[in-house]
Write an enzyme that holds these catalytic residues in place. Structure first.
Site, mmCIF file in Angstrom:
data_model
loop_
_atom_site.group_PDB
_atom_site.id
_atom_site.type_symbol
_atom_site.label_atom_id
_atom_site.label_comp_id
_atom_site.label_asym_id
_atom_site.label_seq_id
_atom_site.Cartn_x
_atom_site.Cartn_y
_atom_site.Cartn_z
ATOM 1 N N LYS A 24 0.613 -0.930 0.161
ATOM 2 C CA LYS A 24 -0.210 0.036 -0.162
ATOM 3 C C LYS A 24 0.440 1.225 0.052
ATOM 4 O O LYS A 24 0.784 1.835 -0.865
ATOM 5 C CB LYS A 24 -0.690 0.195 1.223
ATOM 6 N N GLY A 97 -4.786 8.022 5.837
ATOM 7 C CA GLY A 97 -4.035 8.662 6.161
ATOM 8 C C GLY A 97 -3.035 8.904 4.883
ATOM 9 O O GLY A 97 -2.227 10.323 4.781
ATOM 10 N N ARG A 125 -7.781 12.055 13.061
ATOM 11 C CA ARG A 125 -6.522 11.849 13.155
ATOM 12 C C ARG A 125 -5.870 13.214 13.031
ATOM 13 O O ARG A 125 -6.127 13.796 12.045
ATOM 14 C CB ARG A 125 -6.019 11.189 12.313
ATOM 15 N N GLN A 171 5.023 9.421 6.960
ATOM 16 C CA GLN A 171 3.631 10.128 6.498
ATOM 17 C C GLN A 171 4.276 11.890 6.663
ATOM 18 O O GLN A 171 4.402 12.271 5.397
ATOM 19 C CB GLN A 171 2.516 10.082 7.511
ATOM 20 N N ASP A 321 2.372 -1.252 12.120
ATOM 21 C CA ASP A 321 1.468 -1.958 11.757
ATOM 22 C C ASP A 321 1.365 -3.351 12.154
ATOM 23 O O ASP A 321 0.125 -3.544 11.737
ATOM 24 C CB ASP A 321 1.099 -1.379 10.519
ATOM 25 N N ARG A 352 -5.402 1.901 18.170
ATOM 26 C CA ARG A 352 -5.452 0.435 18.529
ATOM 27 C C ARG A 352 -4.060 0.185 19.638
ATOM 28 O O ARG A 352 -4.367 -1.329 20.493
ATOM 29 C CB ARG A 352 -4.186 0.315 16.865
ATOM 30 N N ARG A 398 -7.113 -3.498 10.049
ATOM 31 C CA ARG A 398 -6.019 -4.740 11.008
ATOM 32 C C ARG A 398 -7.293 -5.285 12.465
ATOM 33 O O ARG A 398 -5.966 -5.950 11.991
ATOM 34 C CB ARG A 398 -5.153 -4.019 11.170
HETATM 35 C C1 S3P Z 1 2.549 5.258 6.308
HETATM 36 C C2 S3P Z 1 3.243 4.957 7.296
HETATM 37 C C3 S3P Z 1 3.268 4.699 8.489
HETATM 38 C C4 S3P Z 1 1.897 3.777 8.880
HETATM 39 C C5 S3P Z 1 1.143 3.695 7.248
HETATM 40 C C6 S3P Z 1 1.623 3.719 6.132
HETATM 41 C C7 S3P Z 1 3.334 5.363 4.760
HETATM 42 O O1 S3P Z 1 2.330 6.003 9.418
HETATM 43 O O2 S3P Z 1 1.448 3.399 10.059
HETATM 44 O O3 S3P Z 1 0.343 2.727 7.575
HETATM 45 O O4 S3P Z 1 3.279 4.859 3.785
HETATM 46 O O5 S3P Z 1 4.001 5.852 4.891
HETATM 47 P P1 S3P Z 1 2.816 7.478 9.881
HETATM 48 O O6 S3P Z 1 3.782 7.977 8.871
HETATM 49 O O7 S3P Z 1 2.050 8.346 10.679
HETATM 50 O O8 S3P Z 1 3.450 6.367 10.831
#
Ligand code: S3P
Length: 441
Positions: A24, A97, A125, A171, A321, A352, A398
C-alpha cells in the site's frame, strides 16, 4: 448485505504458496510520483484497494489522466508544476492517512484552493503534524489545520526549510520531502527512523536527494525543482498484509506457507525480527534487489514453542502497523512479553493500543498496562470455547483481520463485524484464508 463474518472452526494442516496484494505504501507513492513525472508512467500490480483507488480518483480531479490496461495503470503527468486546476477542487482520501498527508506536500504550489476530506476515522486523526512544517515553506494558506477537512491554497513563492521530524512518521517526512520537490534550493530534514520508500523511489527517478543514515535519525537533503521522467514500476507484495498470514501459519497446527515476492525493506520488517526473537524461525528466501528495494519469499512453519519477548523500542517503527497481530503471538507464547512506548498506535485508523488491550482481555489474556507500555502474560495452551462478538472497532481493517486470525487459531464461535474494512488495504484477505481452508459463514 450482512457486514460480518462467522468463524466457528480453527484451520490446520495446510501447506500452500500464496501471493498477497501489492504494497500500500509503495502503491500510493507510485501514484503520486507518476502524477508529478513528465510523460507516461506504467505501474504494474498496483494495490487495487479503496485507499489507492481514492488516490487515483483524487489525482484525476487535480487534472492528471490515468487508465488501466490489463494489470497496468498508465498515468500521464506534466512534471512538477503539473496539477491542473481551474477552480476550487474537493478531493476525498477515504480512510487513507498516507494519501491525505503526502498529497498535501505536493499541493504547496497549488494555484487554487484544494479541500481534502476523509472518512470518519481519518477525520479524527491529527493533521497539524504535516500542516505545521508545510506552512514553513512560505505563504501557503492552510485552514482547519488540525483535522480534516483541510483546505490548502499554495503559492509559487516557496523557500526551502530545515525541519526536524521527531515522531518517526514516514507520512510527515514524505510530505516535507514532496514539498521540497516544489521548492528552489535545498530542503534539509533530520528524521527519526521510519519507512524510506519515498527516498528510495526519488533516488531511482534521478532526483537529487541525499540520505545519510545514522543510528536513530536519517539526515535527508533534497534539491527541489528537478523534473523527472515517467517510469515503470512493479509493486511487490505488502509485508503488512503478509503479517496476518505469517501469524496464522505460526499459530496453526501442522502447517506451512510460502508468501511469494514480498517487499522486505529493513524499515518494514520489524515483525520478522520480533517474531524470530520469539523463536519463530521465519526464513527469507530468494531475495532480489529491485530499484533500491528488496523483495523476498517468506517461508513460515507452525511453531508451538514460541517464547515471550522484551521488545526493543528501536523495532517499534519498523513494525508500527503490525503490533495488533504481534500481541496475539505474545498471548500464545511462554512467559511475559513487554512492549514500550506505543503511543503512536493510538493515532492510527483506530486507537489500536486501547483496542488491542481490550481485545486481549476479552479473550482471557492478562495484560498489564501503564500509559503506553504493556506487559502480556502469555499462555501457549490458550484455547477458546465460547461465543465472541467483535464490533465497534471503528472499522479498522487491521483489527478485523487480527480477529479473524484469532478465531482461526484459538477456537470459539466468532461473529466479526465490518468485513468491508479490508477493502481499504487487503481486498484478497478473505479469498486467501479460504484457500488455506477457512470455513466462513
Ligand atoms: C505509512 C506510514 C505509517 C504507517 C501507515 C503507512 C506510509 O504511518 O502506519 O500505515 O505509507 O508512509 P506514520 O507515518 O503516521 O507512522
Amino acid at each position: 448485505m450482512k457486514n460480518y463474518i462467522e468463524i466457528n472452526k480453527i484451520i490446520k494442516n495446510f501447506n500452500d504458496e500464496i501471493n498477497v496484494n501489492g504494497d500500500k505504501s509503495i502503491s500510493i507513492r507510485c501514484v503520486l510520483l507518476a502524477s508529478q513525472a513528465i510523460g507516461t508512467s506504467r505501474i504494474y500490480n498496483l494495490l487495487e484497494s479503496e485507499d489507492v483507488l481514492n488516490s487515483l480518483k483524487s489525482i484525476k480531479k487535480l487534472g492528471i489522466d490515468y487508465k488501466k490496461s490489463n494489470n497496468c495503470y498508465i498515468i500521464k503527468g506534466f512534471g512538477l508544476s503539473g496539477f491542473k486546476t481551474k477552480k476550487k477542487v474537493n478531493i476525498y482520501s477515504g480512510n487513507s492517512g498516507t494519501f491525505a498527508r503526502l498529497v498535501l506536500g505536493l499541493l504547496v504550489d497549488a494555484n487554487n484552493q484544494i479541500t481534502i476530506k476523509g472518512d470518519k476515522s481519518l477525520s479524527r486523526r491529527d493533521f497539524s503534524r504535516v500542516t505545521e512544517p508545510l506552512k514553513k515553506f512560505g505563504a501557503i494558506t492552510i485552514s482547519n489545520k488540525n483535522y480534516l477537512p483541510v483546505k490548502i491554497h499554495g503559492t509559487k513563492f516557496l523557500r526551502p526549510i530545515k525541519y526536524v521530524e521527531r515522531i518517526g512518521s514516514a507520512q510527515c517526512k514524505s510530505a516535507v520531502i514532496f514539498a521540497g520537490l516544489k521548492t528552489p534550493g535545498l530542503t534539509k530534514i533530520k528524521a527519526r527512523k521510519s519507512r524510506d520508500h519515498t527516498e528510495i523511489l526519488l533516488k531511482n527517478l534521478g532526483v537529487p536527494i541525499k540520505v545519510l543514515k545514522k543510528k536513530k535519525y536519517d539526515y535527508i537533503e533534497v534539491n527541489g525543482q528537478t523534473n523527472f521522467q515517467g517510469f515503470q514500476y512493479v509493486v511487490p507484495g505488502d509485508i503488512s498484509s503478509s503479517a496476518f498470514f505469517i501469524v496464522l501459519t505460526l499459530l496453526s497446527d501442522n502447517s506451512q506457507l510460502i508468501i511469494k515476492n514480498v517487499n522486505v525493506n529493513k524499515s518494514r520488517t520489524g515483525i520478522i525480527k520480533i517474531l524470530n526473537k520469539m523463536n519463530a524461525k521465519i526464513l527469507l528466501k530468494n531475495q532480489k534487489k529491485y530499484k533500491g528495494e528488496v523483495t523476498s519469499d517468506i517461508h513460515i512453519k507452525s511453531n508451538n514453542s514460541l517464547n515471550a519477548i522484551k521488545c526493543p523500542k528501536n523495532l517499534n517503527s519498523s513494525a508500527i502497523d503490525e503490533f495488533l497481530i504481534i500481541f496475539l503471538v505474545a498471548a500464545k507464547s511462554r512467559g511475559i512479553s513487554t512492549f514500550k512506548d506505543l503511543g503512536e498506535l493510538n493515532k492510527k485508523e483506530s486507537p489500536r493500543l486501547d483496542i488491542g488491550v481490550s481485545f486481549l482481555r476479552k479473550i482471557g489474556v492478562k495484560v498489564i498496562r501503564k500509559n503506553n507500555d504493556i506487559k502480556i502474560i502469555g499462555n501457549p495452551k490458550l484455547k477458546l470455547n465460547k461465543k465472541l462478538i467483535v464490533k465497534n472497532f471503528k472499522k479498522d481493517h487491521r483489527v478485523f483481520m487480527m480477529s479473524c486470525v484469532a478465531a482461526l487459531t484459538l477456537g470459539g464461535k466468532w461473529k466479526i463485524y465490518d468485513k468491508d474494512s479490508i477493502k481499504s488495504s487487503f481486498p484478497d484477505f478473505i479469498k486467501l484464508i479460504k484457500i488455506l481452508g477457512a470455513k466462513i459463514n
